[in-house]
Write an enzyme that holds these catalytic residues in place. Structure first.
Site, PDB file in Angstrom:
ATOM      1  N   LYS A 153       0.797  -1.238   0.000  1.00 29.18           N
ATOM      2  CA  LYS A 153       0.000   0.000   0.000  1.00 29.18           C
ATOM      3  C   LYS A 153       0.827   1.285   0.000  1.00 29.18           C
ATOM      4  O   LYS A 153       0.338   2.328  -0.395  1.00 29.18           O
ATOM      5  CB  LYS A 153      -0.939   0.025   1.211  1.00 29.18           C
ATOM      6  CG  LYS A 153      -2.058  -0.982   1.134  1.00 29.18           C
ATOM      7  CD  LYS A 153      -3.007  -0.739   2.287  1.00 29.18           C
ATOM      8  CE  LYS A 153      -4.067  -1.803   2.369  1.00 29.18           C
ATOM      9  NZ  LYS A 153      -5.122  -1.428   3.324  1.00 29.18           N
ATOM     10  N   ASP A 197     -10.683   3.658   1.877  1.00 29.56           N
ATOM     11  CA  ASP A 197     -11.044   3.181   3.223  1.00 29.56           C
ATOM     12  C   ASP A 197     -11.850   4.216   4.007  1.00 29.56           C
ATOM     13  O   ASP A 197     -12.793   3.857   4.723  1.00 29.56           O
ATOM     14  CB  ASP A 197      -9.786   2.814   4.022  1.00 29.56           C
ATOM     15  CG  ASP A 197      -9.242   1.446   3.642  1.00 29.56           C
ATOM     16  OD1 ASP A 197     -10.017   0.611   3.139  1.00 29.56           O
ATOM     17  OD2 ASP A 197      -8.039   1.214   3.863  1.00 29.56           O
TER      18      ASP A 197
HETATM   19  N1  LIG Z   1     -13.578  -3.293   8.273  1.00 32.74           N
HETATM   20  C1  LIG Z   1     -12.613  -2.974   7.441  1.00 32.74           C
HETATM   21  O1  LIG Z   1     -12.817  -2.746   6.239  1.00 32.74           O
HETATM   22  C2  LIG Z   1     -11.218  -2.833   7.963  1.00 32.74           C
HETATM   23  C3  LIG Z   1     -10.258  -2.087   7.277  1.00 32.74           C
HETATM   24  C4  LIG Z   1      -8.973  -1.963   7.819  1.00 32.74           C
HETATM   25  C5  LIG Z   1      -8.684  -2.589   9.019  1.00 32.74           C
HETATM   26  N2  LIG Z   1      -9.643  -3.301   9.679  1.00 32.74           N
HETATM   27  C6  LIG Z   1      -9.359  -3.922  10.977  1.00 32.74           C
HETATM   28  O2  LIG Z   1      -8.894  -2.906  11.868  1.00 32.74           O
HETATM   29  C7  LIG Z   1      -7.938  -3.439  12.779  1.00 32.74           C
HETATM   30  C8  LIG Z   1      -6.667  -2.606  12.790  1.00 32.74           C
HETATM   31  O3  LIG Z   1      -6.054  -2.682  11.511  1.00 32.74           O
HETATM   32  P1  LIG Z   1      -4.725  -1.869  11.154  1.00 32.74           P
HETATM   33  O4  LIG Z   1      -4.487  -2.081   9.729  1.00 32.74           O
HETATM   34  O5  LIG Z   1      -4.791  -0.489  11.694  1.00 32.74           O
HETATM   35  O6  LIG Z   1      -3.632  -2.682  11.997  1.00 32.74           O
HETATM   36  P2  LIG Z   1      -2.260  -2.150  12.595  1.00 32.74           P
HETATM   37  O7  LIG Z   1      -1.729  -1.021  11.776  1.00 32.74           O
HETATM   38  O8  LIG Z   1      -1.446  -3.352  12.840  1.00 32.74           O
HETATM   39  O9  LIG Z   1      -2.696  -1.525  14.030  1.00 32.74           O
HETATM   40  C9  LIG Z   1      -3.153  -2.355  15.078  1.00 32.74           C
HETATM   41  C10 LIG Z   1      -3.799  -1.501  16.155  1.00 32.74           C
HETATM   42  O10 LIG Z   1      -4.301  -2.358  17.186  1.00 32.74           O
HETATM   43  C11 LIG Z   1      -3.681  -1.999  18.421  1.00 32.74           C
HETATM   44  N3  LIG Z   1      -3.497  -3.194  19.248  1.00 32.74           N
HETATM   45  C12 LIG Z   1      -3.134  -4.438  18.852  1.00 32.74           C
HETATM   46  N4  LIG Z   1      -3.072  -5.273  19.914  1.00 32.74           N
HETATM   47  C13 LIG Z   1      -3.396  -4.519  21.003  1.00 32.74           C
HETATM   48  C14 LIG Z   1      -3.499  -4.807  22.391  1.00 32.74           C
HETATM   49  N5  LIG Z   1      -3.263  -6.040  22.890  1.00 32.74           N
HETATM   50  N6  LIG Z   1      -3.869  -3.801  23.242  1.00 32.74           N
HETATM   51  C15 LIG Z   1      -4.107  -2.573  22.760  1.00 32.74           C
HETATM   52  N7  LIG Z   1      -4.027  -2.227  21.447  1.00 32.74           N
HETATM   53  C16 LIG Z   1      -3.664  -3.195  20.588  1.00 32.74           C
HETATM   54  C17 LIG Z   1      -2.379  -1.372  18.028  1.00 32.74           C
HETATM   55  O11 LIG Z   1      -1.866  -0.602  19.088  1.00 32.74           O
HETATM   56  P3  LIG Z   1      -0.253  -0.393  19.252  1.00 32.74           P
HETATM   57  O12 LIG Z   1       0.121   0.682  18.266  1.00 32.74           O
HETATM   58  O13 LIG Z   1      -0.101   0.040  20.662  1.00 32.74           O
HETATM   59  O14 LIG Z   1       0.397  -1.718  18.943  1.00 32.74           O
HETATM   60  C18 LIG Z   1      -2.831  -0.532  16.822  1.00 32.74           C
HETATM   61  O15 LIG Z   1      -3.545   0.612  17.239  1.00 32.74           O
HETATM   62  C19 LIG Z   1      -7.727  -4.904  12.333  1.00 32.74           C
HETATM   63  O16 LIG Z   1      -8.520  -5.714  13.150  1.00 32.74           O
HETATM   64  C20 LIG Z   1      -8.228  -4.930  10.919  1.00 32.74           C
HETATM   65  O17 LIG Z   1      -8.744  -6.198  10.545  1.00 32.74           O
HETATM   66  C21 LIG Z   1     -10.897  -3.431   9.171  1.00 32.74           C
END
Ligand SMILES: NC(=O)c1ccc[n+]([C@@H]2O[C@H](COP(=O)([O-])OP(=O)(O)OC[C@H]3O[C@@H](n4cnc5c(N)ncnc54)[C@H](OP(=O)(O)O)[C@@H]3O)[C@@H](O)[C@H]2O)c1
Length: 273
Positions: free
Chosen positions: A68, A105
């Site tokens: 991306k 998004d």
């Molecule tokens: N519905 C949709 O179309 C869509 C689109 C995009 C993403 N999503 C979903 O959104 C979520 C995040 O995606 P992303 O791409 O942003 O992932 P990412 O960049 O890896 O970010 C992960 C996020 O989750 C937090 N996190 C993970 N484990 C944690 C824990 N144990 N306690 C507290 N915070 C925690 C991280 O905090 P830290 O920075 O502190 O690690 C960060 O804010 C995923 O579940 C993904 O499947 C859905």
């Protein structure tokens, strides 16, 4: 235009993508002679694939992890939204063969809420966004565009929230991971991976949250996360994350296949199957 219209999604690996089911359902529903394929493109092959996109007869593609960001250097034009979000998820081959990079998004996030809860007033109060990863950044950009007056951003790793707020400062304040007082919040968004199958639930007390506040989760496996279930139990409107995935696909489909597609219950069922 003769022959099959072709588009697809590229990533590495690509096996888990739900996009072929999604676009495949629309192609079939609208009787369009088109193909949408998932193609595994390893990082070393990315620039060759994108440069040959138009010559290969592709109308464009979705781009997923880990490409991306790398695609920025490979397209001719980038939309303002993609630049603000710092990621390209949709490439469109223009009529003159030039490549245009977009990010849909933020659009998908807002359209999902608008379709699920028509009349929700984004301007009525502050939003609290939990999570400052890639998804959190798209949500913040979307809320800015939707006219949310104040966006509170909380992330376990506070430095990551501060970096996001520095990149997209308009109306954004960083708050503690505990989220502070939920009294007066109009919209609560989980943009972390907490609550996803195999992950711990998001541990947040909703007691002070107004019952009119909209609660939404980006996690869609499971569809009903513990957060959404708790919100619904106390009477809050709650919207699941599957709709964001479906709505973000609409602009690409319309550009590649020439028809504005709809998000329906049949589409949801097809993607969940
Ligand atoms: N519905 C949709 O179309 C869509 C689109 C995009 C993403 N999503 C979903 O959104 C979520 C995040 O995606 P992303 O791409 O942003 O992932 P990412 O960049 O890896 O970010 C992960 C996020 O989750 C937090 N996190 C993970 N484990 C944690 C824990 N144990 N306690 C507290 N915070 C925690 C991280 O905090 P830290 O920075 O502190 O690690 C960060 O804010 C995923 O579940 C993904 O499947 C859905």
């Amino acid at each position: 235009m003769s022959g099959m219209l072709q588009a697809g999604v590229i990533g590495w690996p690509i096996g888990h993508s739900r996009s072929p089911k999604l676009h495949g359902h629309w192609l079939k529903t609208y009787g369009i002679a088109g193909r949408y394929d998932a193609v595994a493109v390893e990082p070393e092959a990315l620039s060759g694939f994108i440069r040959r996109l138009a010559d290969s007869g592709w109308r464009g593609c979705n781009v997923t992890i880990p490409h991306k960001e790398a695609v920025f250097g490979l397209v001719d034009r980038v939309s303002d939204t993609a630049r603000r979000i710092g990621a390209i998820n949709t490439v469109i081959v223009e009529d003159d063969g030039r490549l245009h990079g977009h990010n849909t998004d933020a659009y998908g996030f807002i359209e999902n809420l608008r379709q699920s809860l028509p009349g929700f007033d984004f301007a009525a109060g502050p939003a609290l966004v939990l999570g400052a990863g890639g998804a959190g950044r798209a949500v913040v950009a979307a809320l800015q565009d939707a006219g949310v007056p104040e966006i509170r951003l909380a992330n376990r790793n506070r430095g990551r929230a501060e970096a996001l707020a520095a990149a997209l400062p308009d109306r954004v304040t960083v708050v503690d991971w505990a989220g502070g007082d939920l009294g007066g919040i109009n919209l609560l968004v989980n943009a972390t991976s907490l609550g996803m199958a195999g992950q711990p639930p998001l541990d947040i007390a909703l007691d002070r949250l107004p019952v009119t506040a909209l609660v939404t989760d980006l996690v869609y496996v499971p569809l009903e996360t513990p957060l959404l279930a708790a919100a619904r139990r106390r009477g809050n409107p709650a919207v699941d994350g599957l709709g964001m995935l479906l709505h973000q696909a609409r602009p690409g489909f319309a550009a590649w296949f020439g028809r504005e597609p709809e998000v329906t219950d049949a589409l949801r069922a097809a993607v969940l199957a």
